[in-house]
Design a protein around this motif. Sequence first.
Motif, PDB file in Angstrom:
ATOM      1  N   ALA A  16       7.043   9.046   2.482  1.00  0.00           N
ATOM      2  CA  ALA A  16       5.688   9.697   2.461  1.00  0.00           C
ATOM      3  C   ALA A  16       4.606   8.883   1.858  1.00  0.00           C
ATOM      4  O   ALA A  16       3.499   8.900   2.501  1.00  0.00           O
ATOM      5  CB  ALA A  16       5.921  11.059   1.628  1.00  0.00           C
ATOM      6  N   SER A  17       4.966   8.268   0.914  1.00  0.00           N
ATOM      7  CA  SER A  17       3.734   7.307   0.491  1.00  0.00           C
ATOM      8  C   SER A  17       3.571   6.401   1.369  1.00  0.00           C
ATOM      9  O   SER A  17       2.345   5.933   1.508  1.00  0.00           O
ATOM     10  CB  SER A  17       4.122   6.687  -0.814  1.00  0.00           C
ATOM     11  OG  SER A  17       4.368   7.782  -1.882  1.00  0.00           O
ATOM     12  N   ILE A  18       4.380   5.479   2.083  1.00  0.00           N
ATOM     13  CA  ILE A  18       4.059   4.598   2.922  1.00  0.00           C
ATOM     14  C   ILE A  18       3.241   5.318   4.162  1.00  0.00           C
ATOM     15  O   ILE A  18       2.296   4.513   4.687  1.00  0.00           O
ATOM     16  CB  ILE A  18       5.391   3.786   3.436  1.00  0.00           C
ATOM     17  CG1 ILE A  18       5.846   2.978   2.419  1.00  0.00           C
ATOM     18  CG2 ILE A  18       5.163   2.924   4.710  1.00  0.00           C
ATOM     19  CD1 ILE A  18       7.430   2.238   2.532  1.00  0.00           C
ATOM     20  N   GLY A  19       3.838   6.283   4.686  1.00  0.00           N
ATOM     21  CA  GLY A  19       3.234   6.873   5.719  1.00  0.00           C
ATOM     22  C   GLY A  19       1.687   7.171   5.444  1.00  0.00           C
ATOM     23  O   GLY A  19       0.874   7.225   6.457  1.00  0.00           O
ATOM     24  N   SER A  20       1.480   7.538   4.137  1.00  0.00           N
ATOM     25  CA  SER A  20      -0.246   8.002   3.993  1.00  0.00           C
ATOM     26  C   SER A  20      -0.779   6.953   3.545  1.00  0.00           C
ATOM     27  O   SER A  20      -2.127   6.818   3.778  1.00  0.00           O
ATOM     28  CB  SER A  20       0.055   9.295   2.973  1.00  0.00           C
ATOM     29  OG  SER A  20       0.437   8.639   1.776  1.00  0.00           O
ATOM     30  N   ASN A  21      -0.442   5.878   2.862  1.00  0.00           N
ATOM     31  CA  ASN A  21      -1.179   4.728   2.458  1.00  0.00           C
ATOM     32  C   ASN A  21      -1.133   3.646   3.440  1.00  0.00           C
ATOM     33  O   ASN A  21      -2.192   2.624   3.287  1.00  0.00           O
ATOM     34  CB  ASN A  21      -0.382   4.385   1.142  1.00  0.00           C
ATOM     35  CG  ASN A  21      -0.906   5.501   0.127  1.00  0.00           C
ATOM     36  OD1 ASN A  21      -2.254   5.649  -0.046  1.00  0.00           O
ATOM     37  ND2 ASN A  21       0.069   5.924  -0.787  1.00  0.00           N
ATOM     38  N   ALA A  22      -0.236   3.426   4.342  1.00  0.00           N
ATOM     39  CA  ALA A  22      -0.535   2.137   5.327  1.00  0.00           C
ATOM     40  C   ALA A  22      -1.655   2.196   6.053  1.00  0.00           C
ATOM     41  O   ALA A  22      -2.374   0.976   6.153  1.00  0.00           O
ATOM     42  CB  ALA A  22       0.856   2.187   6.411  1.00  0.00           C
ATOM     43  N   PRO A  23      -2.219   3.340   6.445  1.00  0.00           N
ATOM     44  CA  PRO A  23      -3.634   3.017   7.209  1.00  0.00           C
ATOM     45  C   PRO A  23      -4.600   2.668   6.224  1.00  0.00           C
ATOM     46  O   PRO A  23      -5.489   1.742   6.780  1.00  0.00           O
ATOM     47  CB  PRO A  23      -4.066   4.628   7.482  1.00  0.00           C
ATOM     48  CG  PRO A  23      -2.621   5.274   7.649  1.00  0.00           C
ATOM     49  CD  PRO A  23      -1.781   4.637   6.586  1.00  0.00           C
ATOM     50  N   TYR A  24      -4.678   3.044   4.897  1.00  0.00           N
ATOM     51  CA  TYR A  24      -5.616   2.559   4.065  1.00  0.00           C
ATOM     52  C   TYR A  24      -5.659   0.839   3.767  1.00  0.00           C
ATOM     53  O   TYR A  24      -6.478   0.454   3.725  1.00  0.00           O
ATOM     54  CB  TYR A  24      -5.498   3.280   2.713  1.00  0.00           C
ATOM     55  CG  TYR A  24      -5.913   4.708   3.050  1.00  0.00           C
ATOM     56  CD1 TYR A  24      -7.187   4.970   3.312  1.00  0.00           C
ATOM     57  CD2 TYR A  24      -5.089   5.806   2.724  1.00  0.00           C
ATOM     58  CE1 TYR A  24      -7.597   6.444   3.415  1.00  0.00           C
ATOM     59  CE2 TYR A  24      -5.251   7.095   2.804  1.00  0.00           C
ATOM     60  CZ  TYR A  24      -6.561   7.489   3.296  1.00  0.00           C
ATOM     61  OH  TYR A  24      -6.924   8.696   3.523  1.00  0.00           O
ATOM     62  N   ILE A  25      -4.203   0.546   3.568  1.00  0.00           N
ATOM     63  CA  ILE A  25      -4.001  -0.810   3.337  1.00  0.00           C
ATOM     64  C   ILE A  25      -4.622  -1.643   4.565  1.00  0.00           C
ATOM     65  O   ILE A  25      -5.258  -2.717   4.522  1.00  0.00           O
ATOM     66  CB  ILE A  25      -2.564  -1.223   3.052  1.00  0.00           C
ATOM     67  CG1 ILE A  25      -2.184  -0.489   1.983  1.00  0.00           C
ATOM     68  CG2 ILE A  25      -1.978  -2.578   3.279  1.00  0.00           C
ATOM     69  CD1 ILE A  25      -0.499  -0.500   1.763  1.00  0.00           C
ATOM     70  N   GLY A  26      -4.378  -1.240   5.897  1.00  0.00           N
ATOM     71  CA  GLY A  26      -4.825  -1.790   6.958  1.00  0.00           C
ATOM     72  C   GLY A  26      -6.237  -1.536   7.023  1.00  0.00           C
ATOM     73  O   GLY A  26      -6.868  -2.738   7.403  1.00  0.00           O
ATOM     74  N   LEU A  27      -6.928  -0.590   6.773  1.00  0.00           N
ATOM     75  CA  LEU A  27      -8.328  -0.319   6.805  1.00  0.00           C
ATOM     76  C   LEU A  27      -8.840  -1.482   5.597  1.00  0.00           C
ATOM     77  O   LEU A  27      -9.901  -2.164   5.966  1.00  0.00           O
ATOM     78  CB  LEU A  27      -8.865   0.916   6.217  1.00  0.00           C
ATOM     79  CG  LEU A  27     -10.227   1.296   6.279  1.00  0.00           C
ATOM     80  CD1 LEU A  27     -10.739   1.138   7.627  1.00  0.00           C
ATOM     81  CD2 LEU A  27     -10.574   2.578   6.026  1.00  0.00           C
ATOM     82  N   LEU A  28      -8.378  -1.769   4.557  1.00  0.00           N
ATOM     83  CA  LEU A  28      -8.685  -2.518   3.508  1.00  0.00           C
ATOM     84  C   LEU A  28      -8.956  -4.012   4.313  1.00  0.00           C
ATOM     85  O   LEU A  28      -9.582  -4.801   4.083  1.00  0.00           O
ATOM     86  CB  LEU A  28      -7.789  -2.575   2.458  1.00  0.00           C
ATOM     87  CG  LEU A  28      -8.020  -3.883   1.307  1.00  0.00           C
ATOM     88  CD1 LEU A  28      -9.577  -3.384   0.750  1.00  0.00           C
ATOM     89  CD2 LEU A  28      -6.961  -3.788   0.290  1.00  0.00           C
ATOM     90  N   GLY A  29      -7.664  -4.263   5.015  1.00  0.00           N
ATOM     91  CA  GLY A  29      -7.694  -5.631   5.580  1.00  0.00           C
ATOM     92  C   GLY A  29      -8.903  -5.806   6.677  1.00  0.00           C
ATOM     93  O   GLY A  29      -9.483  -7.033   6.710  1.00  0.00           O
ATOM     94  N   THR A  30      -9.056  -4.832   7.275  1.00  0.00           N
ATOM     95  CA  THR A  30     -10.242  -4.675   8.454  1.00  0.00           C
ATOM     96  C   THR A  30     -11.756  -5.090   7.507  1.00  0.00           C
ATOM     97  O   THR A  30     -12.500  -5.824   7.886  1.00  0.00           O
ATOM     98  CB  THR A  30     -10.143  -3.326   8.977  1.00  0.00           C
ATOM     99  OG1 THR A  30      -8.992  -3.374   9.962  1.00  0.00           O
ATOM    100  CG2 THR A  30     -11.425  -3.394  10.042  1.00  0.00           C
ATOM    101  N   VAL A  31     -11.714  -4.306   6.480  1.00  0.00           N
ATOM    102  CA  VAL A  31     -13.125  -4.191   5.766  1.00  0.00           C
ATOM    103  C   VAL A  31     -13.272  -5.742   5.275  1.00  0.00           C
ATOM    104  O   VAL A  31     -14.364  -6.231   5.470  1.00  0.00           O
ATOM    105  CB  VAL A  31     -13.174  -3.098   4.713  1.00  0.00           C
ATOM    106  CG1 VAL A  31     -14.389  -3.627   3.861  1.00  0.00           C
ATOM    107  CG2 VAL A  31     -13.104  -1.775   5.162  1.00  0.00           C
ATOM    108  N   ILE A  32     -12.336  -6.165   4.754  1.00  0.00           N
ATOM    109  CA  ILE A  32     -12.321  -7.481   4.342  1.00  0.00           C
ATOM    110  C   ILE A  32     -12.639  -8.613   5.343  1.00  0.00           C
ATOM    111  O   ILE A  32     -13.750  -9.602   5.094  1.00  0.00           O
ATOM    112  CB  ILE A  32     -11.142  -7.916   3.434  1.00  0.00           C
ATOM    113  CG1 ILE A  32     -11.093  -7.232   2.069  1.00  0.00           C
ATOM    114  CG2 ILE A  32     -10.971  -9.391   2.895  1.00  0.00           C
ATOM    115  CD1 ILE A  32      -9.704  -7.244   1.283  1.00  0.00           C
TER     116      ILE A  32
END
Length: 145
Positions: free
Chosen positions: A62-78
């Motif tokens: 559940a944690s991976i499913g809910s947090n993976a988009p945020y990790i991807g978004l962090l990479g995009t923003v950087i």
Amino acid sequence: MPIEQIKDIVDYGIIGLLGLLSFITFWFAIERILYYRSIKVESYKNKTALELDLSKRLATLASIGSNAPYIGLLGTVIAIIITFYIIGDKQGDIDPGEIMKHLALALKATAAGLVVAIPATVLYNALLTKVDTLLAQWEIAQDSK
């Protein structure tokens, strides 16, 4: 440290982390599926003990499913920040095609985050449904004693 090296570190770091999370997701899902196939709910005397055994590793999914988009978004923003830095650095000779290429590559981190999150969420929900089914089977087995 040159900006290209920073970009590579961020790219490989974010994509690498998402790859690791994807591996963990499928590893845990396969382990849970095999465990659910082998479990004998009748052997449990206590429902709470059964629930604890059935729900192991589900919180991680559940944690991976809910947090993976945020990790991807962090990479995009950087990556977009780095792209803007490159634009500012090359003020005189800005090539619009090169900028578009950098921005398109920046979005790959968000896409990777979604590629990890969607299966993790689907697997979590499927496994949670199986947990509910096994708990219902335990209750039926207890009633028939």
